[in-house]
Design an enzyme around this catalytic site. Structure first.
Site, PDB file in Angstrom:
ATOM      1  N   ALA A  97     -43.226 145.919 119.083  1.00  0.00           N
ATOM      2  CA  ALA A  97     -42.612 144.871 119.889  1.00  0.00           C
ATOM      3  C   ALA A  97     -43.667 143.861 120.315  1.00  0.00           C
ATOM      4  O   ALA A  97     -44.740 144.247 120.788  1.00  0.00           O
ATOM      5  CB  ALA A  97     -41.939 145.463 121.131  1.00  0.00           C
ATOM      6  N   CYS A  98     -43.359 142.580 120.122  1.00  0.00           N
ATOM      7  CA  CYS A  98     -44.224 141.481 120.574  1.00  0.00           C
ATOM      8  C   CYS A  98     -45.633 141.675 119.989  1.00  0.00           C
ATOM      9  O   CYS A  98     -45.795 141.732 118.786  1.00  0.00           O
ATOM     10  CB  CYS A  98     -44.215 141.411 122.095  1.00  0.00           C
ATOM     11  SG  CYS A  98     -44.840 139.880 122.795  1.00  0.00           S
ATOM     12  N   ALA A  99     -46.649 141.773 120.840  1.00  0.00           N
ATOM     13  CA  ALA A  99     -48.007 141.976 120.332  1.00  0.00           C
ATOM     14  C   ALA A  99     -48.135 143.314 119.610  1.00  0.00           C
ATOM     15  O   ALA A  99     -49.020 143.483 118.761  1.00  0.00           O
ATOM     16  CB  ALA A  99     -49.015 141.889 121.475  1.00  0.00           C
ATOM     17  N   LEU A 126     -39.820 143.681 116.707  1.00  0.00           N
ATOM     18  CA  LEU A 126     -39.009 143.140 117.791  1.00  0.00           C
ATOM     19  C   LEU A 126     -39.758 141.957 118.407  1.00  0.00           C
ATOM     20  O   LEU A 126     -40.903 142.107 118.823  1.00  0.00           O
ATOM     21  CB  LEU A 126     -38.751 144.202 118.867  1.00  0.00           C
ATOM     22  CG  LEU A 126     -38.212 145.558 118.403  1.00  0.00           C
ATOM     23  CD1 LEU A 126     -38.005 146.475 119.615  1.00  0.00           C
ATOM     24  CD2 LEU A 126     -36.903 145.400 117.644  1.00  0.00           C
TER      25      LEU A 126
END
Length: 257
Positions: A97-99, A126
């Protein structure tokens, strides 16, 4: 040293052979995926007979200021090997997710370079920005002068936004994310709580959002360089653990949300 690997107890008699390794962003705590029974992605996966593992990143202080993206990729490689060993499985499904999505992409590029990409069965992303030239809300805040200034401040600890030298305070990142969606994350609280004096209702997501973590200066600099140079968009633009990464060579089933 870099992470804790959490293994969740199964909720079914039988489980799929290939486990799932969930990689949260380094900016936030892992439990966003397991807030309560109604919102728990972990519980949903367990009920679908999936073996679930979760990374909980260490909240760094000044002693970890030199940890960069390669440090996190190397730690993630160890976590993946632990999942494979505990489940007696040849492959692992990755979810970032994200980073965390950026990190699993870098991990796969590294594994491809060293001939181990076959250990990844699939990758799910994500809200993961892998191409920094796309039109995206975070990029409204980005220009070259600002990136260089932010990198200098994180390295020297010269600004009030740093809780201690060599670490970026998570409260600053929370403010950035809040101002991306001010109609939801700023003004309702200003009106209802500050002006009208109403007591805010309990909110597990806001509690999680306020449970801040820090970023080591080296990783902060790597993320700023990602926005400046867009390294994943070209072969060899990013080097991970001493190996150039080419995502075009990463032939893994992927799903993006």
């Amino acid at each position: 040293e870099v992470l804790e690997l959490i293994q969740y107890r199964p909720m079914t008699e039988q489980q799929h052979a290939v486990p799932l390794l969930i990689v949260p962003p380094q900016l936030n705590k892992y439990y966003i995926f397991d807030l309560n029974a109604k919102k728990s992605f972990v519980q949903y996966c367990l009920k679908q007979q999936i073996q679930v593992f979760m990374v909980s990143w260490r909240n760094p202080d000044r002693a970890q200021r030199e940890w960069g993206l390669s440090s996190y990729v190397q730690a993630l490689e160890e976590a993946m090997d632990a999942c494979r060993s505990l489940c007696a499985a040849e492959q692992v499904n990755l979810l970032g997710a994200c980073a965390g999505g950026l990190t699993i992409a870098a991990l796969q590029g590294y594994l491809q370079a060293v001939g181990r990409l076959g250990q990844v069965a699939s990758a799910t992303y994500l809200v993961s920005l892998l191409d920094s030239q796309l039109d995206a809300t975070p990029l409204l805040f980005v220009d070259e002068e600002g990136l260089e200034a932010a990198k200098r401040l994180a390295a020297t600890g010269a600004a009030l936004m740093l809780c201690q030298q060599g670490v970026l305070d998570g409260r600053e990142m929370a403010r950035v994310f809040a101002w991306m969606r001010p109609n939801e994350l700023i003004w309702p609280f200003w009106v209802n709580n500050y002006l009208l004096g109403r007591q805010p209702p309990p909110n597990d997501i806001l509690y999680w959002n306020n449970d801040n973590t820090r970023l080591p200066a080296a990783l902060h600099g790597d993320l700023l360089d990602f926005f400046k140079f867009n390294p994943l968009a070209r072969p060899g633009g990013l080097e991970v653990c001493g190996h150039p990464v080419d995502l075009a060579q990463v032939a893994v089933d992927s799903f993006s949300v």
